[in-house]
Scaffold this motif. Structure first.
Motif, PDB file in Angstrom:
ATOM      1  N   PHE A 107      16.443   5.605  23.337  1.00  0.00           N
ATOM      2  CA  PHE A 107      15.249   5.843  24.146  1.00  0.00           C
ATOM      3  C   PHE A 107      15.611   5.689  25.612  1.00  0.00           C
ATOM      4  N   LEU A 108      14.769   6.262  26.465  1.00  0.00           N
ATOM      5  CA  LEU A 108      14.881   6.080  27.917  1.00  0.00           C
ATOM      6  C   LEU A 108      13.558   5.514  28.396  1.00  0.00           C
ATOM      7  N   THR A 109      13.602   4.735  29.467  1.00  0.00           N
ATOM      8  CA  THR A 109      12.341   4.239  30.017  1.00  0.00           C
ATOM      9  C   THR A 109      11.671   5.347  30.817  1.00  0.00           C
ATOM     10  N   LYS A 110      10.374   5.268  30.900  1.00  0.00           N
ATOM     11  CA  LYS A 110       9.600   6.244  31.673  1.00  0.00           C
ATOM     12  C   LYS A 110      10.064   6.240  33.127  1.00  0.00           C
ATOM     13  N   GLU A 111      10.305   5.069  33.686  1.00  0.00           N
ATOM     14  CA  GLU A 111      10.697   4.949  35.086  1.00  0.00           C
ATOM     15  C   GLU A 111      12.043   5.634  35.344  1.00  0.00           C
ATOM     16  N   TYR A 112      13.016   5.337  34.487  1.00  0.00           N
ATOM     17  CA  TYR A 112      14.355   5.904  34.642  1.00  0.00           C
ATOM     18  C   TYR A 112      14.320   7.432  34.486  1.00  0.00           C
ATOM     19  N   PHE A 113      13.694   7.893  33.419  1.00  0.00           N
ATOM     20  CA  PHE A 113      13.644   9.334  33.168  1.00  0.00           C
ATOM     21  C   PHE A 113      12.842  10.051  34.256  1.00  0.00           C
ATOM     22  N   GLY A 114      11.723   9.456  34.671  1.00  0.00           N
ATOM     23  CA  GLY A 114      10.907  10.044  35.734  1.00  0.00           C
ATOM     24  C   GLY A 114      11.674  10.171  37.037  1.00  0.00           C
ATOM     25  N   LYS A 115      12.447   9.129  37.378  1.00  0.00           N
ATOM     26  CA  LYS A 115      13.253   9.156  38.600  1.00  0.00           C
ATOM     27  C   LYS A 115      14.283  10.284  38.534  1.00  0.00           C
ATOM     28  N   LEU A 116      14.959  10.431  37.384  1.00  0.00           N
ATOM     29  CA  LEU A 116      15.928  11.519  37.215  1.00  0.00           C
ATOM     30  C   LEU A 116      15.257  12.885  37.371  1.00  0.00           C
ATOM     31  N   MET A 117      14.113  13.038  36.747  1.00  0.00           N
ATOM     32  CA  MET A 117      13.428  14.338  36.750  1.00  0.00           C
ATOM     33  C   MET A 117      12.888  14.693  38.140  1.00  0.00           C
ATOM     34  N   GLU A 118      12.578  13.709  38.949  1.00  0.00           N
ATOM     35  CA  GLU A 118      12.078  13.959  40.295  1.00  0.00           C
ATOM     36  C   GLU A 118      13.186  14.154  41.323  1.00  0.00           C
ATOM     37  N   GLU A 119      14.371  13.615  41.047  1.00  0.00           N
ATOM     38  CA  GLU A 119      15.398  13.586  42.075  1.00  0.00           C
ATOM     39  C   GLU A 119      16.633  14.434  41.792  1.00  0.00           C
ATOM     40  N   GLU A 120      16.875  14.801  40.564  1.00  0.00           N
ATOM     41  CA  GLU A 120      18.109  15.498  40.208  1.00  0.00           C
ATOM     42  C   GLU A 120      17.856  16.972  39.901  1.00  0.00           C
ATOM     43  N   ALA A 121      18.860  17.804  40.185  1.00  0.00           N
ATOM     44  CA  ALA A 121      18.894  19.241  39.836  1.00  0.00           C
ATOM     45  C   ALA A 121      17.571  19.950  40.114  1.00  0.00           C
ATOM     46  N   GLU A 122      17.013  20.594  39.112  1.00  0.00           N
ATOM     47  CA  GLU A 122      15.734  21.316  39.253  1.00  0.00           C
ATOM     48  C   GLU A 122      14.613  20.281  39.177  1.00  0.00           C
ATOM     49  N   LYS A 123      14.178  19.818  40.333  1.00  0.00           N
ATOM     50  CA  LYS A 123      13.249  18.693  40.413  1.00  0.00           C
ATOM     51  C   LYS A 123      11.873  19.029  39.837  1.00  0.00           C
ATOM     52  N   PHE A 124      11.297  18.060  39.132  1.00  0.00           N
ATOM     53  CA  PHE A 124       9.938  18.175  38.611  1.00  0.00           C
ATOM     54  C   PHE A 124       8.969  17.625  39.655  1.00  0.00           C
ATOM     55  N   SER A 125       7.798  18.222  39.737  1.00  0.00           N
ATOM     56  CA  SER A 125       6.748  17.691  40.604  1.00  0.00           C
ATOM     57  C   SER A 125       6.042  16.555  39.865  1.00  0.00           C
ATOM     58  N   LYS A 126       5.261  15.783  40.598  1.00  0.00           N
ATOM     59  CA  LYS A 126       4.468  14.710  39.973  1.00  0.00           C
ATOM     60  C   LYS A 126       3.537  15.301  38.914  1.00  0.00           C
ATOM     61  N   ALA A 127       2.931  16.452  39.210  1.00  0.00           N
ATOM     62  CA  ALA A 127       2.008  17.087  38.261  1.00  0.00           C
ATOM     63  C   ALA A 127       2.738  17.512  36.988  1.00  0.00           C
ATOM     64  N   GLU A 128       3.954  18.052  37.135  1.00  0.00           N
ATOM     65  CA  GLU A 128       4.730  18.451  35.949  1.00  0.00           C
ATOM     66  C   GLU A 128       5.073  17.240  35.094  1.00  0.00           C
ATOM     67  N   LEU A 129       5.421  16.136  35.748  1.00  0.00           N
ATOM     68  CA  LEU A 129       5.710  14.914  34.998  1.00  0.00           C
ATOM     69  C   LEU A 129       4.468  14.403  34.277  1.00  0.00           C
ATOM     70  N   GLU A 130       3.342  14.439  34.954  1.00  0.00           N
ATOM     71  CA  GLU A 130       2.092  13.982  34.327  1.00  0.00           C
ATOM     72  C   GLU A 130       1.755  14.825  33.099  1.00  0.00           C
ATOM     73  N   ASN A 131       2.070  16.119  33.145  1.00  0.00           N
ATOM     74  CA  ASN A 131       1.844  16.981  31.987  1.00  0.00           C
ATOM     75  C   ASN A 131       2.833  16.692  30.857  1.00  0.00           C
ATOM     76  N   MET A 132       4.019  16.230  31.199  1.00  0.00           N
ATOM     77  CA  MET A 132       5.059  15.967  30.213  1.00  0.00           C
ATOM     78  C   MET A 132       4.866  14.627  29.506  1.00  0.00           C
ATOM     79  N   TRP A 133       4.374  13.621  30.206  1.00  0.00           N
ATOM     80  CA  TRP A 133       4.318  12.273  29.649  1.00  0.00           C
ATOM     81  C   TRP A 133       3.586  12.170  28.313  1.00  0.00           C
ATOM     82  N   PRO A 134       2.440  12.805  28.120  1.00  0.00           N
ATOM     83  CA  PRO A 134       1.749  12.636  26.824  1.00  0.00           C
ATOM     84  C   PRO A 134       2.589  13.078  25.616  1.00  0.00           C
ATOM     85  N   VAL A 135       3.467  14.036  25.816  1.00  0.00           N
ATOM     86  CA  VAL A 135       4.323  14.504  24.717  1.00  0.00           C
ATOM     87  C   VAL A 135       5.564  13.628  24.599  1.00  0.00           C
TER      88      VAL A 135
END
Length: 190
Positions: A107-135
């Motif tokens: 497993f990965l923590t939400k904080e760690y994975f969220g930081k990667l998704m916001e800062e690395e490569a093809e960055k996710f927006s806050k809204a995209e992350l919010e849509n992803m979290w429930p799944v």
């Protein structure tokens, strides 16, 4: 669904259904800012570059900032039949998650994975992350059990399966047409 455009195969039906979700005026035009949403709804994983290329190829010259369904459908059908914007395989996803999890906790923590998704490569927006979290997030632990998440991302019949079937059908039809056009060899002496 009545859309006023003749649809000739399942791929066109699926593309038009996704497109029409974002056609707020019912005029077969969508705002080009929704192209990425339509593609993701179809199960594609486009990069920002790919979205911009599709906008450039399909934007209406008469209505800048908008894309018309027939032009979008023709362009995107070709891309899908060529398997562009295809999601990574479950095996590739698992390999990537395992790299991010060197302690093999599964497993990965939400904080760690969220930081990667916001800062690395093809960055996710806050809204995209919010849509992803429930799944992605286990509601009990608050973590991302990535084997479960990968299974959530899998679709039984993807748009690419439909595109492959249409591509094969078109190739068979073309082969049949060539066969009909070529002269039959004359049987001499019989």
């Amino acid at each position: 669904m009545e859309i006023g455009i003749q649809l000739v195969n399942e791929l066109e039906v699926r593309i038009s259904e996704a497109f029409c979700i974002f056609d707020h005026h019912g005029d077969k035009f969508i705002d080009t800012r929704n192209i990425g949403n339509v593609l993701r709804f179809l199960g594609c994983v486009p990069s920002e570059n790919e979205i911009n290329e599709i906008i450039a190829a399909t934007e209406s010259p008469e209505n800048p900032g908008e894309t018309h369904l027939p032009k979008f459908m023709a362009h995107v059908s070709t891309l899908l039949m060529n398997r562009k914007m295809e999601p990574a395989t479950p095996e590739k996803l698992l390999s990537a998650f395992e790299i991010l999890d060197p302690e093999n906790k599964r497993f990965l923590t939400k904080e760690y994975f969220g930081k990667l998704m916001e800062e690395e490569a093809e960055k996710f927006s806050k809204a995209e992350l919010e849509n992803m979290w429930p799944v992605a997030i286990d509601p009990i632990t608050g973590n991302i059990p990535y084997l479960f998440y990968i299974n959530q991302l899998r679709h039984k019949t993807t748009i690419y399966d439909v595109a492959d079937a249409i591509r094969e059908e078109l190739a068979a039809n073309e082969k049949e047409k060539k066969k009909e056009r070529s002269p039959m060899p004359q049987m001499l002496g019989l």
